[in-house]
Design an enzyme around this catalytic site. Structure first.
Site, mmCIF file in Angstrom:
data_model
loop_
_atom_site.group_PDB
_atom_site.id
_atom_site.type_symbol
_atom_site.label_atom_id
_atom_site.label_comp_id
_atom_site.label_asym_id
_atom_site.label_seq_id
_atom_site.Cartn_x
_atom_site.Cartn_y
_atom_site.Cartn_z
ATOM 1 N N HIS A 13 0.838 -1.213 0.000
ATOM 2 C CA HIS A 13 0.000 0.000 0.000
ATOM 3 C C HIS A 13 0.868 1.257 0.000
ATOM 4 O O HIS A 13 0.627 2.204 -0.738
ATOM 5 C CB HIS A 13 -0.924 0.025 1.212
ATOM 6 C CG HIS A 13 -1.847 -1.135 1.276
ATOM 7 N ND1 HIS A 13 -2.970 -1.216 0.501
ATOM 8 C CD2 HIS A 13 -1.797 -2.266 2.001
ATOM 9 C CE1 HIS A 13 -3.589 -2.360 0.751
ATOM 10 N NE2 HIS A 13 -2.895 -3.023 1.661
ATOM 11 N N LYS A 14 1.881 1.243 0.870
ATOM 12 C CA LYS A 14 2.779 2.404 0.929
ATOM 13 C C LYS A 14 3.450 2.607 -0.426
ATOM 14 O O LYS A 14 3.540 3.721 -0.918
ATOM 15 C CB LYS A 14 3.901 2.153 1.947
ATOM 16 C CG LYS A 14 3.587 2.511 3.361
ATOM 17 C CD LYS A 14 4.908 2.488 4.109
ATOM 18 C CE LYS A 14 4.756 2.502 5.577
ATOM 19 N NZ LYS A 14 6.035 2.436 6.280
ATOM 20 N N ASP A 72 8.873 5.996 7.198
ATOM 21 C CA ASP A 72 8.425 5.484 8.490
ATOM 22 C C ASP A 72 7.275 6.370 8.894
ATOM 23 O O ASP A 72 7.373 7.597 8.851
ATOM 24 C CB ASP A 72 9.535 5.491 9.548
ATOM 25 C CG ASP A 72 9.151 4.575 10.706
ATOM 26 O OD1 ASP A 72 9.071 3.355 10.488
ATOM 27 O OD2 ASP A 72 8.880 5.081 11.816
ATOM 28 N N SER A 73 6.177 5.732 9.237
ATOM 29 C CA SER A 73 4.973 6.522 9.454
ATOM 30 C C SER A 73 4.129 5.933 10.563
ATOM 31 O O SER A 73 4.372 4.818 11.028
ATOM 32 C CB SER A 73 4.168 6.598 8.153
ATOM 33 O OG SER A 73 4.071 5.319 7.565
ATOM 34 N N LYS A 178 -6.850 10.922 -1.306
ATOM 35 C CA LYS A 178 -5.942 10.699 -0.172
ATOM 36 C C LYS A 178 -4.533 11.165 -0.531
ATOM 37 O O LYS A 178 -3.874 11.848 0.255
ATOM 38 C CB LYS A 178 -5.925 9.217 0.235
ATOM 39 C CG LYS A 178 -4.982 8.969 1.409
ATOM 40 C CD LYS A 178 -4.821 7.523 1.833
ATOM 41 C CE LYS A 178 -3.732 7.419 2.900
ATOM 42 N NZ LYS A 178 -3.355 6.037 3.224
ATOM 43 N N HIS A 183 -0.259 12.706 4.813
ATOM 44 C CA HIS A 183 1.048 12.910 5.438
ATOM 45 C C HIS A 183 2.173 12.480 4.489
ATOM 46 O O HIS A 183 3.202 13.123 4.387
ATOM 47 C CB HIS A 183 1.096 12.117 6.748
ATOM 48 C CG HIS A 183 0.608 10.695 6.625
ATOM 49 N ND1 HIS A 183 -0.599 10.378 6.047
ATOM 50 C CD2 HIS A 183 1.163 9.499 6.977
ATOM 51 C CE1 HIS A 183 -0.766 9.067 6.048
ATOM 52 N NE2 HIS A 183 0.290 8.509 6.604
HETATM 53 P P1 IMP Z 1 5.917 1.393 9.534
HETATM 54 O O1 IMP Z 1 5.972 0.366 8.450
HETATM 55 O O2 IMP Z 1 6.686 1.047 10.737
HETATM 56 O O3 IMP Z 1 6.219 2.770 9.023
HETATM 57 O O4 IMP Z 1 4.414 1.363 10.045
HETATM 58 C C1 IMP Z 1 3.459 2.207 9.579
HETATM 59 C C2 IMP Z 1 2.119 1.876 10.237
HETATM 60 O O5 IMP Z 1 1.468 3.097 10.528
HETATM 61 C C3 IMP Z 1 1.214 1.105 9.291
HETATM 62 O O6 IMP Z 1 1.295 -0.282 9.483
HETATM 63 C C4 IMP Z 1 -0.155 1.644 9.668
HETATM 64 O O7 IMP Z 1 -0.646 0.960 10.779
HETATM 65 C C5 IMP Z 1 0.141 3.083 10.072
HETATM 66 N N1 IMP Z 1 0.055 3.986 8.903
HETATM 67 C C6 IMP Z 1 1.050 4.696 8.318
HETATM 68 N N2 IMP Z 1 0.593 5.396 7.279
HETATM 69 C C7 IMP Z 1 -0.705 5.110 7.181
HETATM 70 C C8 IMP Z 1 -1.709 5.531 6.267
HETATM 71 O O8 IMP Z 1 -1.493 6.263 5.291
HETATM 72 N N3 IMP Z 1 -2.934 5.025 6.505
HETATM 73 C C9 IMP Z 1 -3.235 4.202 7.541
HETATM 74 N N4 IMP Z 1 -2.327 3.767 8.398
HETATM 75 C C10 IMP Z 1 -1.061 4.220 8.219
#
Ligand code: IMP
Length: 199
Positions: A13-14, A72-73, A178, A183
């Site tokens: 998705h990312k 990272d989000s 979106k 973000h």
């Molecule tokens: P990361 O892979 O450690 O950066 O984890 C990011 C997590 O933050 C994801 O698994 C989601 O749970 C949440 N997240 C980050 N961006 C989004 C978004 O755009 N929509 C919904 N959840 C998000």
């Protein structure tokens, strides 16, 4: 000519969102697999989005020798003191289980009135070059957490998050909508500014 950039993330998705947003900047995103990176897990043990984003980008860049971009989000909920934050993906313990993460979030916010359900999504994008130079950009999107999931687009906490100025969740908005306000879009726009300033 498009700039070829390796995505450190394996979150489909990312990657789709990053691809859609960066296409207009003349970037072509390729997957870790395409870049020949072995299937290693990178431990996200930093306390900040910045630390985890840099770590992911640096480690994948070292494995492929190409310009690498990491995101990272996470979601920060004001009533919960900024949680789940950097723990967003593993909030309910099972890494990446969106359903359980959303359930836990709703439970923690049970009975909390609408005006106290404010939250923001944060994305920190880091681009690392083969010479080790790192560019970091942060984007935020403010909104609120509703009381039950709505919509089936997007991923993660999207069905619970209504961005400011909208009456629909991220999961109810189209991908284009979106990607215009998220973000991740804000962080990538900031990154593009940093790239332009380097030329
Ligand atoms: P990361 O892979 O450690 O950066 O984890 C990011 C997590 O933050 C994801 O698994 C989601 O749970 C949440 N997240 C980050 N961006 C989004 C978004 O755009 N929509 C919904 N959840 C998000």
């Amino acid at each position: 000519m498009d700039r070829i950039i390796v995505a450190a993330s394996r979150n489909r998705h990312k990657i789709e969102e990053i691809e859609a947003i960066t296409k207009k900047f003349g970037m072509r995103i390729i997957s870790r697999d395409e870049a020949g990176v072995p299937p290693v897990e990178i431990e996200e043990d930093g306390d900040t989005f910045e630390a985890n984003s840099l770590k992911k980008a640096e480690e994948i860049m070292k494995l492929c020798g190409k310009i690498t971009l990491a995101d990272d989000s996470g979601l920060m909920v004001d009533y919960l003191g900024g949680a789940p934050g950097v723990y967003s993906a593993r909030f309910a313990g099972e890494d990446g289980n969106d359903g359980k993460n959303n359930e836990k979030l709703l439970k923690l916010l049970e009975g909390v009135p609408a005006n106290k359900r404010t939250a923001k999504f944060v994305s920190v994008i880091t681009m690392v070059y083969p010479d080790g130079t790192a560019l970091t950009a942060r984007g935020e999107c403010h909104g609120r957490i509703i009381t039950e999931p709505a919509g089936d687009g997007g991923f993660g906490y999207d069905p619970l998050f209504v961005p400011d100025g909208y009456e629909k969740t991220f999961a109810q908005l189209s991908a284009e909508e979106k990607n215009a306000i998220s973000h991740r879009a804000a962080a990538l726009a900031e990154l593009e500014k940093l790239l332009e300033a380097r030329i």
